[in-house]
Scaffold this motif. Sequence first.
Motif, PDB file in Angstrom:
ATOM      1  N   SER A 117       1.236  -1.128   0.392  1.00 55.27           N
ATOM      2  CA  SER A 117       0.356   0.084   0.105  1.00 55.27           C
ATOM      3  C   SER A 117       1.115   1.083   0.136  1.00 55.27           C
ATOM      4  O   SER A 117       1.303   1.254   0.936  1.00 55.27           O
ATOM      5  CB  SER A 117      -0.777  -0.204   1.576  1.00 55.27           C
ATOM      6  N   GLY A 118       0.631   2.270  -0.647  1.00 52.76           N
ATOM      7  CA  GLY A 118       0.956   3.267  -1.005  1.00 52.76           C
ATOM      8  C   GLY A 118       1.422   3.878  -2.031  1.00 52.76           C
ATOM      9  O   GLY A 118       0.629   2.756  -2.792  1.00 52.76           O
ATOM     10  N   MET A 119       2.128   5.510  -2.397  1.00 54.75           N
ATOM     11  CA  MET A 119       2.038   5.628  -3.663  1.00 54.75           C
ATOM     12  C   MET A 119       3.639   6.490  -4.209  1.00 54.75           C
ATOM     13  O   MET A 119       4.326   6.797  -3.187  1.00 54.75           O
ATOM     14  CB  MET A 119       1.173   6.918  -3.642  1.00 54.75           C
ATOM     15  N   ASN A 120       3.743   6.857  -5.633  1.00 59.17           N
ATOM     16  CA  ASN A 120       5.126   7.694  -5.497  1.00 59.17           C
ATOM     17  C   ASN A 120       4.623   8.734  -5.990  1.00 59.17           C
ATOM     18  O   ASN A 120       3.938   9.195  -6.583  1.00 59.17           O
ATOM     19  CB  ASN A 120       5.477   6.491  -6.629  1.00 59.17           C
ATOM     20  N   LEU A 121       5.347   9.075  -4.791  1.00 60.44           N
ATOM     21  CA  LEU A 121       5.444  10.945  -5.390  1.00 60.44           C
ATOM     22  C   LEU A 121       6.477  11.038  -6.419  1.00 60.44           C
ATOM     23  O   LEU A 121       7.850  10.808  -6.507  1.00 60.44           O
ATOM     24  CB  LEU A 121       5.831  11.676  -3.921  1.00 60.44           C
ATOM     25  N   ILE A 122       6.662  12.268  -7.187  1.00 62.15           N
ATOM     26  CA  ILE A 122       7.539  12.768  -7.792  1.00 62.15           C
ATOM     27  C   ILE A 122       8.444  13.308  -7.803  1.00 62.15           C
ATOM     28  O   ILE A 122       8.395  14.001  -6.377  1.00 62.15           O
ATOM     29  CB  ILE A 122       6.423  13.984  -9.366  1.00 62.15           C
ATOM     30  N   TYR A 132      -7.001  13.867 -12.663  1.00 62.99           N
ATOM     31  CA  TYR A 132      -6.568  12.573 -12.676  1.00 62.99           C
ATOM     32  C   TYR A 132      -6.928  11.493 -13.072  1.00 62.99           C
ATOM     33  O   TYR A 132      -8.428  11.667 -13.587  1.00 62.99           O
ATOM     34  CB  TYR A 132      -6.867  12.585 -11.078  1.00 62.99           C
ATOM     35  N   GLN A 133      -5.775  10.725 -13.472  1.00 64.04           N
ATOM     36  CA  GLN A 133      -6.120   9.052 -14.007  1.00 64.04           C
ATOM     37  C   GLN A 133      -5.335   8.460 -13.192  1.00 64.04           C
ATOM     38  O   GLN A 133      -3.875   8.572 -12.990  1.00 64.04           O
ATOM     39  CB  GLN A 133      -5.423   9.549 -15.441  1.00 64.04           C
ATOM     40  N   GLN A 184      -0.468  -1.782 -10.921  1.00 69.12           N
ATOM     41  CA  GLN A 184       1.218  -1.238 -11.603  1.00 69.12           C
ATOM     42  C   GLN A 184       1.343  -0.306 -10.948  1.00 69.12           C
ATOM     43  O   GLN A 184       2.224   0.612 -11.049  1.00 69.12           O
ATOM     44  CB  GLN A 184       0.416  -0.411 -12.849  1.00 69.12           C
ATOM     45  N   GLU A 185       0.442  -0.383  -9.456  1.00 68.06           N
ATOM     46  CA  GLU A 185       1.380   0.411  -8.216  1.00 68.06           C
ATOM     47  C   GLU A 185       3.219   0.051  -8.116  1.00 68.06           C
ATOM     48  O   GLU A 185       3.244  -0.101  -6.970  1.00 68.06           O
ATOM     49  CB  GLU A 185       0.782   1.033  -7.332  1.00 68.06           C
ATOM     50  N   GLY A 186       3.466   0.928  -8.823  1.00 61.87           N
ATOM     51  CA  GLY A 186       5.291   0.960  -8.848  1.00 61.87           C
ATOM     52  C   GLY A 186       5.989   1.765  -8.555  1.00 61.87           C
ATOM     53  O   GLY A 186       6.412   2.499  -8.103  1.00 61.87           O
ATOM     54  N   TYR A 187       5.740   1.838  -9.832  1.00 61.77           N
ATOM     55  CA  TYR A 187       5.915   3.257 -10.789  1.00 61.77           C
ATOM     56  C   TYR A 187       5.084   4.241 -11.220  1.00 61.77           C
ATOM     57  O   TYR A 187       3.806   3.188 -10.616  1.00 61.77           O
ATOM     58  CB  TYR A 187       6.497   3.496 -12.372  1.00 61.77           C
ATOM     59  N   TRP A 188       5.161   5.260 -11.001  1.00 58.50           N
ATOM     60  CA  TRP A 188       3.937   6.061 -11.409  1.00 58.50           C
ATOM     61  C   TRP A 188       3.439   5.972 -12.986  1.00 58.50           C
ATOM     62  O   TRP A 188       3.624   6.452 -13.843  1.00 58.50           O
ATOM     63  CB  TRP A 188       4.169   7.613 -11.425  1.00 58.50           C
ATOM     64  N   PRO A 202      -7.061   7.715  -4.439  1.00 58.90           N
ATOM     65  CA  PRO A 202      -6.128   6.973  -5.030  1.00 58.90           C
ATOM     66  C   PRO A 202      -4.970   7.116  -5.617  1.00 58.90           C
ATOM     67  O   PRO A 202      -5.854   7.771  -6.069  1.00 58.90           O
ATOM     68  CB  PRO A 202      -7.710   6.874  -6.452  1.00 58.90           C
ATOM     69  N   ALA A 203      -4.631   5.828  -6.066  1.00 56.50           N
ATOM     70  CA  ALA A 203      -3.222   6.223  -6.493  1.00 56.50           C
ATOM     71  C   ALA A 203      -2.776   6.701  -8.297  1.00 56.50           C
ATOM     72  O   ALA A 203      -4.040   5.585  -8.975  1.00 56.50           O
ATOM     73  CB  ALA A 203      -2.177   4.847  -6.459  1.00 56.50           C
ATOM     74  N   SER A 204      -2.934   8.103  -7.991  1.00 55.81           N
ATOM     75  CA  SER A 204      -2.961   8.273  -9.417  1.00 55.81           C
ATOM     76  C   SER A 204      -2.310   9.598  -9.865  1.00 55.81           C
ATOM     77  O   SER A 204      -1.513   9.950  -8.699  1.00 55.81           O
ATOM     78  CB  SER A 204      -4.680   9.133  -9.190  1.00 55.81           C
ATOM     79  N   VAL A 205      -2.263  10.102 -10.856  1.00 55.59           N
ATOM     80  CA  VAL A 205      -1.528  11.389 -11.429  1.00 55.59           C
ATOM     81  C   VAL A 205      -1.921  11.997 -11.857  1.00 55.59           C
ATOM     82  O   VAL A 205      -3.054  11.906 -12.894  1.00 55.59           O
ATOM     83  CB  VAL A 205      -0.463  10.418 -12.665  1.00 55.59           C
ATOM     84  N   GLY A 206      -1.891  13.481 -11.956  1.00 63.08           N
ATOM     85  CA  GLY A 206      -3.086  14.541 -12.281  1.00 63.08           C
ATOM     86  C   GLY A 206      -2.112  15.928 -13.054  1.00 63.08           C
ATOM     87  O   GLY A 206      -0.951  15.819 -13.156  1.00 63.08           O
ATOM     88  N   PHE A 207      -3.252  16.397 -14.046  1.00 62.91           N
ATOM     89  CA  PHE A 207      -2.105  17.283 -14.452  1.00 62.91           C
ATOM     90  C   PHE A 207      -2.803  18.892 -14.484  1.00 62.91           C
ATOM     91  O   PHE A 207      -4.023  18.288 -14.947  1.00 62.91           O
ATOM     92  CB  PHE A 207      -1.657  17.092 -15.725  1.00 62.91           C
ATOM     93  N   ALA A 208      -2.324  19.727 -14.409  1.00 64.18           N
ATOM     94  CA  ALA A 208      -3.396  21.004 -14.367  1.00 64.18           C
ATOM     95  C   ALA A 208      -2.460  21.805 -15.058  1.00 64.18           C
ATOM     96  O   ALA A 208      -1.645  21.691 -15.215  1.00 64.18           O
ATOM     97  CB  ALA A 208      -3.560  21.764 -13.127  1.00 64.18           C
ATOM     98  N   GLN A 209      -3.133  23.220 -15.754  1.00 64.78           N
ATOM     99  CA  GLN A 209      -2.472  23.722 -16.881  1.00 64.78           C
ATOM    100  C   GLN A 209      -1.579  25.010 -15.822  1.00 64.78           C
ATOM    101  O   GLN A 209      -2.434  25.224 -14.739  1.00 64.78           O
ATOM    102  CB  GLN A 209      -3.088  24.905 -17.679  1.00 64.78           C
ATOM    103  N   LEU A 210      -0.697  25.792 -16.073  1.00 64.54           N
ATOM    104  CA  LEU A 210       0.450  26.046 -15.033  1.00 64.54           C
ATOM    105  C   LEU A 210      -0.368  27.548 -15.524  1.00 64.54           C
ATOM    106  O   LEU A 210      -1.024  28.268 -16.325  1.00 64.54           O
ATOM    107  CB  LEU A 210       1.741  26.134 -16.121  1.00 64.54           C
ATOM    108  N   SER A 211       0.215  28.558 -14.057  1.00 60.78           N
ATOM    109  CA  SER A 211      -1.179  29.562 -14.127  1.00 60.78           C
ATOM    110  C   SER A 211       0.280  30.242 -14.686  1.00 60.78           C
ATOM    111  O   SER A 211       1.244  29.843 -15.324  1.00 60.78           O
ATOM    112  CB  SER A 211      -0.870  29.832 -12.279  1.00 60.78           C
ATOM    113  N   ASP A 212      -0.263  32.117 -14.584  1.00 62.61           N
ATOM    114  CA  ASP A 212       0.337  32.768 -15.148  1.00 62.61           C
ATOM    115  C   ASP A 212       1.624  32.695 -13.894  1.00 62.61           C
ATOM    116  O   ASP A 212       2.782  33.228 -14.425  1.00 62.61           O
ATOM    117  CB  ASP A 212       0.199  34.496 -15.313  1.00 62.61           C
TER     118      ASP A 212
END
Length: 491
Positions: A76-81, A265-266, A272-276, A410-420
């Motif tokens: 159990s756990g997650m991989n941090l970037i 988030y996806q 597959q929870e070893g790498y992100w 839940p184990a996932s990776v999310g992306f968002a648009q960069l702000s100004d």
Amino acid sequence: MHLLPYSLALSCLLSLAHDHALAAPSPSSSPLPRSIPLLRRSRPHRNSTELSEWLRNQKEYLEAKYTNNPQRKRASGMNLITNQNADSSFYGSIAVGTPAISYNVILDTGSSDLWLAASDGVSTNDDGIPTFDSSASSTFTDLNTSFSISYGSGAARGTLGKDVVQFAGFEVDSQVFGVVTQVSENLLNSPVSGLMGLGFSSIAASGATPFWQALAENDGTLDSPLMAFQLTRFNDVNGAQDLEPGGTFNLGAVNTSLFTGDIDYQDIPDGQEGYWIQELSGLTVNGASVSVGSGSAAYAAIDTGTTLVGGPEDVISDLYAQIPGSQALTGQNAGYWTYPCDTTVNVTLRFGSSSVSWPVSNADFLLEQASRDTCVGAFFALSTSGTSAPPWIVGDTFLKNVYSVFRASPASVGFAQLSDTALKMNGALGAAPSPTVGAVAATISGSSANAGTDRSSSANGATPGAVLGSTLGMWVVALVSGLVGGSMLLV
């Protein structure tokens, strides 16, 4: 079109150095998110021979990292970037021992072990690499267990121990890590002393629970079980210094000033929870679609310890086929492509079931100028066939263009648009924060599945960009600053 002369061809190839300044706010009654300003190092200049060798090493290193890394039963756990060598390289600083001493380490979501160079084996008087002296810490415990990590270009060996480790305002009082006494030549470059893996414990060579996972699994320690990165771009800036502000790393919460809109988030595919891992579901080049397949054939590891983007040879070939005048390099640089520098290339990537396509700007696609008219692209062919490694490794070439979030549950990776606010940091020269050691907001006890047993740990290629020039298309020339305890909250 000819192959560009190697003398010019790869003289600038990868100059990606990012660093982080870890900042730990003062203690409070409730857990707070911690921010770490990141630092960047300017690109090194290489002659043709050096560049050619560097390209080959990056490819071999990444292949070794992913193809020889056995995955244990899921924990159990997650991989941090961790961002490593996107524009140059990104690394952060941690504090270890009692009294606490700061060390710069590569922050790497593509591996899961923490290790530091030892004072009794790795360093010399003139290499400038700060080393860990276990005898100077009153809280260090030697676990009498051998430890070994191999890379495509070298290896690091030593023993396992445990001690107090501080990072981003948090503390684990019995963190297991490698104390490395043998390191291959050029595996570490000053001022980096080691690497902190931010992947899942299932791929840890030591069997230890990674720092981030120990926090995430301890209820109430983090406001949210996640980490996030915003990375700056300096690869197209003349006059950049060795250390520049590199962005912000957050632990326990996102920084809402650095992105706009929702975080998309996806989930990581089941098992597959070893790498992100994310499934790459769409790829375009200047508006033209390139087929990437589906399912496991399109799995991608989101890896901050990697500078470039590696993928299957047939897909990468199809990508460059959309760029007039492109040509594959041969020999030891097979897998890389060149194209006319006056061509603007805009790539987008889409993941999972999302309808959002995320950009890779022309500035990031252009890895290096090889000659007056010819440039090397930052996407290259990666050989992982016949192994359990994902066919795609998506590194900082992509991650500089988005706000990235790695969530444990839940184990996932999310992306968002960069702000100004975030975008204005690109190319904005500035002073690098200094490492500090200070109070922490929360302390927990660490744990390890296998530490303390008398066995030999070995993970071939388990350590991504932690070593200078050892990780895919990036120089692990990470320069960290602002260690635990400071007040360098970047908002």
